[in-house]
Design a protein around this motif. Sequence first.
Motif, PDB file in Angstrom:
ATOM      1  N   VAL A 139      50.333  41.021  30.191  1.00  0.00           N
ATOM      2  CA  VAL A 139      50.855  40.810  28.829  1.00  0.00           C
ATOM      3  C   VAL A 139      51.864  39.666  28.839  1.00  0.00           C
ATOM      4  O   VAL A 139      51.813  38.766  27.991  1.00  0.00           O
ATOM      5  CB  VAL A 139      51.507  42.096  28.279  1.00  0.00           C
ATOM      6  CG1 VAL A 139      52.298  41.817  27.015  1.00  0.00           C
ATOM      7  CG2 VAL A 139      50.452  43.150  28.008  1.00  0.00           C
ATOM      8  N   MET A 140      52.796  39.701  29.765  1.00  0.00           N
ATOM      9  CA  MET A 140      53.833  38.671  29.810  1.00  0.00           C
ATOM     10  C   MET A 140      53.246  37.292  30.125  1.00  0.00           C
ATOM     11  O   MET A 140      53.685  36.291  29.555  1.00  0.00           O
ATOM     12  CB  MET A 140      54.911  39.046  30.824  1.00  0.00           C
ATOM     13  CG  MET A 140      55.633  40.337  30.483  1.00  0.00           C
ATOM     14  SD  MET A 140      56.290  40.409  28.800  1.00  0.00           S
ATOM     15  CE  MET A 140      57.604  39.237  28.914  1.00  0.00           C
ATOM     16  N   MET A 141      52.277  37.216  31.004  1.00  0.00           N
ATOM     17  CA  MET A 141      51.647  35.934  31.321  1.00  0.00           C
ATOM     18  C   MET A 141      50.896  35.393  30.105  1.00  0.00           C
ATOM     19  O   MET A 141      50.939  34.195  29.820  1.00  0.00           O
ATOM     20  CB  MET A 141      50.698  36.075  32.518  1.00  0.00           C
ATOM     21  CG  MET A 141      51.419  36.403  33.819  1.00  0.00           C
ATOM     22  SD  MET A 141      52.715  35.217  34.247  1.00  0.00           S
ATOM     23  CE  MET A 141      51.744  33.790  34.640  1.00  0.00           C
ATOM     24  N   PRO A 152      50.982  28.454  27.167  1.00  0.00           N
ATOM     25  CA  PRO A 152      51.207  27.395  26.168  1.00  0.00           C
ATOM     26  C   PRO A 152      50.344  27.615  24.924  1.00  0.00           C
ATOM     27  O   PRO A 152      49.184  28.020  25.017  1.00  0.00           O
ATOM     28  CB  PRO A 152      50.765  26.124  26.898  1.00  0.00           C
ATOM     29  CG  PRO A 152      50.849  26.464  28.347  1.00  0.00           C
ATOM     30  CD  PRO A 152      50.546  27.931  28.445  1.00  0.00           C
ATOM     31  N   ASP A 153      50.916  27.398  23.779  1.00  0.00           N
ATOM     32  CA  ASP A 153      50.229  27.489  22.486  1.00  0.00           C
ATOM     33  C   ASP A 153      49.740  28.891  22.132  1.00  0.00           C
ATOM     34  O   ASP A 153      48.928  29.045  21.222  1.00  0.00           O
ATOM     35  CB  ASP A 153      49.055  26.497  22.410  1.00  0.00           C
ATOM     36  CG  ASP A 153      49.514  25.068  22.598  1.00  0.00           C
ATOM     37  OD1 ASP A 153      50.578  24.715  22.060  1.00  0.00           O
ATOM     38  OD2 ASP A 153      48.815  24.312  23.298  1.00  0.00           O
ATOM     39  N   ASN A 154      50.207  29.916  22.832  1.00  0.00           N
ATOM     40  CA  ASN A 154      49.813  31.274  22.475  1.00  0.00           C
ATOM     41  C   ASN A 154      50.476  31.651  21.153  1.00  0.00           C
ATOM     42  O   ASN A 154      51.676  31.483  20.984  1.00  0.00           O
ATOM     43  CB  ASN A 154      50.222  32.270  23.558  1.00  0.00           C
ATOM     44  CG  ASN A 154      49.856  33.688  23.163  1.00  0.00           C
ATOM     45  OD1 ASN A 154      48.809  33.911  22.583  1.00  0.00           O
ATOM     46  ND2 ASN A 154      50.725  34.619  23.452  1.00  0.00           N
ATOM     47  N   ALA A 155      49.680  32.158  20.210  1.00  0.00           N
ATOM     48  CA  ALA A 155      50.213  32.537  18.900  1.00  0.00           C
ATOM     49  C   ALA A 155      49.953  34.013  18.608  1.00  0.00           C
ATOM     50  O   ALA A 155      49.987  34.435  17.455  1.00  0.00           O
ATOM     51  CB  ALA A 155      49.594  31.659  17.818  1.00  0.00           C
ATOM     52  N   SER A 156      49.683  34.794  19.627  1.00  0.00           N
ATOM     53  CA  SER A 156      49.404  36.223  19.448  1.00  0.00           C
ATOM     54  C   SER A 156      50.640  36.954  18.950  1.00  0.00           C
ATOM     55  O   SER A 156      51.768  36.628  19.318  1.00  0.00           O
ATOM     56  CB  SER A 156      48.981  36.853  20.776  1.00  0.00           C
ATOM     57  OG  SER A 156      47.851  36.209  21.301  1.00  0.00           O
ATOM     58  N   THR A 157      50.428  37.980  18.131  1.00  0.00           N
ATOM     59  CA  THR A 157      51.532  38.839  17.722  1.00  0.00           C
ATOM     60  C   THR A 157      51.833  39.814  18.854  1.00  0.00           C
ATOM     61  O   THR A 157      51.025  40.000  19.767  1.00  0.00           O
ATOM     62  CB  THR A 157      51.180  39.637  16.457  1.00  0.00           C
ATOM     63  OG1 THR A 157      50.126  40.565  16.786  1.00  0.00           O
ATOM     64  CG2 THR A 157      50.744  38.730  15.305  1.00  0.00           C
ATOM     65  N   SER A 158      52.976  40.451  18.762  1.00  0.00           N
ATOM     66  CA  SER A 158      53.318  41.443  19.784  1.00  0.00           C
ATOM     67  C   SER A 158      52.298  42.573  19.787  1.00  0.00           C
ATOM     68  O   SER A 158      51.905  43.050  20.850  1.00  0.00           O
ATOM     69  CB  SER A 158      54.734  41.975  19.574  1.00  0.00           C
ATOM     70  OG  SER A 158      54.879  42.526  18.291  1.00  0.00           O
ATOM     71  N   ASP A 159      51.857  42.993  18.618  1.00  0.00           N
ATOM     72  CA  ASP A 159      50.841  44.056  18.548  1.00  0.00           C
ATOM     73  C   ASP A 159      49.541  43.634  19.210  1.00  0.00           C
ATOM     74  O   ASP A 159      48.917  44.407  19.925  1.00  0.00           O
ATOM     75  CB  ASP A 159      50.590  44.457  17.090  1.00  0.00           C
ATOM     76  CG  ASP A 159      51.747  45.228  16.481  1.00  0.00           C
ATOM     77  OD1 ASP A 159      52.551  45.815  17.232  1.00  0.00           O
ATOM     78  OD2 ASP A 159      51.844  45.240  15.238  1.00  0.00           O
ATOM     79  N   GLU A 160      49.116  42.383  18.986  1.00  0.00           N
ATOM     80  CA  GLU A 160      47.897  41.886  19.607  1.00  0.00           C
ATOM     81  C   GLU A 160      48.030  41.821  21.121  1.00  0.00           C
ATOM     82  O   GLU A 160      47.111  42.200  21.859  1.00  0.00           O
ATOM     83  CB  GLU A 160      47.543  40.488  19.057  1.00  0.00           C
ATOM     84  CG  GLU A 160      47.103  40.497  17.630  1.00  0.00           C
ATOM     85  CD  GLU A 160      47.025  39.115  17.011  1.00  0.00           C
ATOM     86  OE1 GLU A 160      46.378  38.998  15.953  1.00  0.00           O
ATOM     87  OE2 GLU A 160      47.615  38.156  17.542  1.00  0.00           O
ATOM     88  N   LEU A 161      49.160  41.356  21.602  1.00  0.00           N
ATOM     89  CA  LEU A 161      49.379  41.262  23.039  1.00  0.00           C
ATOM     90  C   LEU A 161      49.326  42.634  23.702  1.00  0.00           C
ATOM     91  O   LEU A 161      48.676  42.826  24.730  1.00  0.00           O
ATOM     92  CB  LEU A 161      50.731  40.613  23.332  1.00  0.00           C
ATOM     93  CG  LEU A 161      50.824  39.119  23.055  1.00  0.00           C
ATOM     94  CD1 LEU A 161      52.270  38.683  23.006  1.00  0.00           C
ATOM     95  CD2 LEU A 161      50.044  38.348  24.107  1.00  0.00           C
ATOM     96  N   LEU A 162      50.006  43.591  23.101  1.00  0.00           N
ATOM     97  CA  LEU A 162      50.053  44.924  23.701  1.00  0.00           C
ATOM     98  C   LEU A 162      48.726  45.654  23.563  1.00  0.00           C
ATOM     99  O   LEU A 162      48.340  46.399  24.462  1.00  0.00           O
ATOM    100  CB  LEU A 162      51.203  45.721  23.100  1.00  0.00           C
ATOM    101  CG  LEU A 162      52.586  45.141  23.436  1.00  0.00           C
ATOM    102  CD1 LEU A 162      53.662  45.839  22.636  1.00  0.00           C
ATOM    103  CD2 LEU A 162      52.874  45.215  24.926  1.00  0.00           C
ATOM    104  N   ALA A 163      48.003  45.457  22.471  1.00  0.00           N
ATOM    105  CA  ALA A 163      46.695  46.094  22.305  1.00  0.00           C
ATOM    106  C   ALA A 163      45.689  45.526  23.293  1.00  0.00           C
ATOM    107  O   ALA A 163      44.893  46.266  23.871  1.00  0.00           O
ATOM    108  CB  ALA A 163      46.184  45.898  20.875  1.00  0.00           C
ATOM    109  N   ALA A 164      45.751  44.214  23.524  1.00  0.00           N
ATOM    110  CA  ALA A 164      44.829  43.582  24.470  1.00  0.00           C
ATOM    111  C   ALA A 164      45.044  44.125  25.866  1.00  0.00           C
ATOM    112  O   ALA A 164      44.105  44.267  26.648  1.00  0.00           O
ATOM    113  CB  ALA A 164      44.999  42.063  24.459  1.00  0.00           C
ATOM    114  N   SER A 165      46.276  44.466  26.205  1.00  0.00           N
ATOM    115  CA  SER A 165      46.541  44.976  27.545  1.00  0.00           C
ATOM    116  C   SER A 165      45.903  46.348  27.750  1.00  0.00           C
ATOM    117  O   SER A 165      45.590  46.725  28.855  1.00  0.00           O
ATOM    118  CB  SER A 165      48.049  45.073  27.792  1.00  0.00           C
ATOM    119  OG  SER A 165      48.611  46.162  27.118  1.00  0.00           O
ATOM    120  N   LEU A 166      45.670  47.083  26.668  1.00  0.00           N
ATOM    121  CA  LEU A 166      45.029  48.387  26.797  1.00  0.00           C
ATOM    122  C   LEU A 166      43.537  48.274  26.987  1.00  0.00           C
ATOM    123  O   LEU A 166      42.892  49.177  27.501  1.00  0.00           O
ATOM    124  CB  LEU A 166      45.327  49.230  25.532  1.00  0.00           C
ATOM    125  CG  LEU A 166      46.796  49.569  25.316  1.00  0.00           C
ATOM    126  CD1 LEU A 166      46.973  50.289  23.987  1.00  0.00           C
ATOM    127  CD2 LEU A 166      47.338  50.400  26.454  1.00  0.00           C
TER     128      LEU A 166
END
Length: 96
Positions: free
Chosen positions: A73-75, A80-94
């Motif tokens: 998630v942190m990586m 660079p140029d990542n525009a994901s929301t926090s919800d998207e980042l955390l959901a993708a990790s699941l």
Amino acid sequence: MLSVRLGPISYVLYKMTEWVKARGKILIGGRVVRLDGYNRQPSNTVEVQGLGGGKLVLLVVPVGTDADRAHAVMMTAAAPDNASTSDELLAASLDS
């Protein structure tokens, strides 16, 4: 690291529904830092503001997240140029 980018920290904002109510001010390094909760603060984030007006929004990975997932998630968030929301980042990790 934050002080290098923002200078002295003046304000920390958090989402009221995700954190225990904090004192309004705290003394850190001889300086007063204001703490305030907002309903509109994005989920899983903390905003840090410097005296000069600069700000950073920090992603908060929930406690108990698997270390490999938290790293991924942190990586992704730091890419660079990542525009994901926090919800998207955390959901993708699941999903991984």
